[in-house]
Motif scaffolding. Structure first.
Motif, PDB file in Angstrom:
ATOM      1  N   LEU A  63      34.737   3.598  -9.383  1.00 56.90           N
ATOM      2  CA  LEU A  63      35.262   3.486  -8.023  1.00 56.90           C
ATOM      3  C   LEU A  63      36.279   4.583  -7.713  1.00 56.90           C
ATOM      4  CD1 LEU A  63      35.642  -0.386  -7.792  1.00 56.90           C
ATOM      5  CD2 LEU A  63      34.120   1.040  -6.406  1.00 56.90           C
ATOM      6  N   HIS A  94      33.710   7.162  -6.543  1.00 55.52           N
ATOM      7  CA  HIS A  94      32.872   6.742  -5.413  1.00 55.52           C
ATOM      8  C   HIS A  94      33.540   5.578  -4.693  1.00 55.52           C
ATOM      9  CE1 HIS A  94      29.303   9.126  -6.530  1.00 55.52           C
ATOM     10  NE2 HIS A  94      29.638   8.855  -7.770  1.00 55.52           N
ATOM     11  N   LYS A  95      33.982   5.802  -3.462  1.00 53.97           N
ATOM     12  CA  LYS A  95      34.635   4.716  -2.729  1.00 53.97           C
ATOM     13  C   LYS A  95      33.625   3.674  -2.258  1.00 53.97           C
ATOM     14  CE  LYS A  95      34.804   7.543   1.499  1.00 53.97           C
ATOM     15  NZ  LYS A  95      35.712   8.104   2.526  1.00 53.97           N
ATOM     16  N   ASN A  96      32.344   4.071  -2.171  1.00 56.99           N
ATOM     17  CA  ASN A  96      31.297   3.125  -1.821  1.00 56.99           C
ATOM     18  C   ASN A  96      30.935   2.320  -3.070  1.00 56.99           C
ATOM     19  OD1 ASN A  96      28.321   2.308  -1.738  1.00 56.99           O
ATOM     20  ND2 ASN A  96      28.686   2.852   0.403  1.00 56.99           N
ATOM     21  N   GLU A  97      31.110   1.000  -3.012  1.00 57.09           N
ATOM     22  CA  GLU A  97      30.907   0.166  -4.197  1.00 57.09           C
ATOM     23  C   GLU A  97      29.466   0.194  -4.696  1.00 57.09           C
ATOM     24  OE1 GLU A  97      31.759  -4.420  -5.708  1.00 57.09           O
ATOM     25  OE2 GLU A  97      32.598  -3.694  -3.818  1.00 57.09           O
ATOM     26  N   GLU A  98      28.521   0.285  -3.777  1.00 61.41           N
ATOM     27  CA  GLU A  98      27.112   0.327  -4.178  1.00 61.41           C
ATOM     28  C   GLU A  98      26.809   1.592  -4.982  1.00 61.41           C
ATOM     29  OE1 GLU A  98      22.686   0.320  -2.070  1.00 61.41           O
ATOM     30  OE2 GLU A  98      24.416  -0.462  -0.974  1.00 61.41           O
ATOM     31  N   ASP A  99      27.344   2.724  -4.530  1.00 58.37           N
ATOM     32  CA  ASP A  99      27.155   3.986  -5.258  1.00 58.37           C
ATOM     33  C   ASP A  99      27.840   3.925  -6.620  1.00 58.37           C
ATOM     34  OD1 ASP A  99      25.754   5.020  -3.123  1.00 58.37           O
ATOM     35  OD2 ASP A  99      27.492   6.049  -2.263  1.00 58.37           O
ATOM     36  N   GLU A 154      41.257  10.146  -1.852  1.00 57.60           N
ATOM     37  CA  GLU A 154      40.107  10.176  -0.954  1.00 57.60           C
ATOM     38  C   GLU A 154      40.244  11.248   0.124  1.00 57.60           C
ATOM     39  OE1 GLU A 154      37.414   8.581  -1.630  1.00 57.60           O
ATOM     40  OE2 GLU A 154      38.425   7.666  -3.342  1.00 57.60           O
TER      41      GLU A 154
END
Length: 202
Positions: free
Chosen positions: A46, A49-54, A140
């Motif tokens: 995390l 990648h701030k997107n949890e799915e990624d 970020e």
């Protein structure tokens, strides 16, 4: 100098017997290991990648590599937590290198007039004055290459020679990105402090 951000990951201890079972493709053992590694290593994903799915997709790739290589190491001698952490870090770095903007992000010339190999003492002092949570949130706002080098140097503990080799850049460029990241973080942290002070006054 700010060389590490403390408290990035919690301590993880895995019994050797569980690792041996995982190496023998015991599905229940692998599920248990997955859950333990998720708590320990997902926060690292995390960070990149701030997107949890990624982040979860990259974690799964890294965990697959961990399982795949268990049979190749001495499970009674290797420090599993450190070993698995390094595999996940390398997986994240490989993913970054495959990014379509990778070459553009690192294309900094060494003779750039703004090249600054060393972060100023004021930048380091400012960063040291703030906690991990504040700094990680502000990452970020950094450009991808600056964020990548900062994480590799400050969080992962790689030196500039290692970063240069892994990201196919010169050591000077690596130092430039680290200096740029520190300066921008310092500026944003100072603005954050000013905003907090105004709120208290009001």
């Amino acid at each position: 100098m700010l060389n590490k951000i403390k408290g990035i990951n919690n301590y993880m201890h895995i019994d050797t017997e569980l690792l041996i079972a995982c190496a023998k493709n015991d599905r229940k053992a692998q599920k248990k290991l997955y859950e333990a590694c998720y708590v320990f290593l997902m926060p690292k994903c995390l960070q990149y990648h701030k997107n949890e799915e990624d982040a979860r997709a990259i974690f799964n790739k890294g965990f697959y590599k961990i399982l795949k290589n268990l049979s190749k190491i001495d499970l009674e001698e290797v420090m599993f937590a450190a070993w698995s952490k390094r595999i996940m870090a390398n997986t994240l770095i490989d993913d970054y290198r495959k990014n379509k903007n990778y070459k553009t992000n690192i294309n900094i010339k060494e003779n750039d007039q703004e090249l600054d190999y060393h972060a100023s003492s004021s930048s380091n002092d400012a960063l040291n004055a703030f906690g991990q949570k504040d700094i990680m949130q502000l990452l970020e706002y950094l450009k991808p290459a600056a964020k990548q080098v900062f994480l590799m140097y400050v969080v992962e503990g790689y030196n500039h020679r290692e970063i240069a080799e892994m990201l196919n850049m010169s050591e000077g460029t690596s130092k430039w990105h680290l200096s740029t990241a520190r300066k921008e973080l310092k500026e944003r942290l100072e603005k954050l402090t000013e905003a907090e002070l105004r709120t208290k006054v009001i």
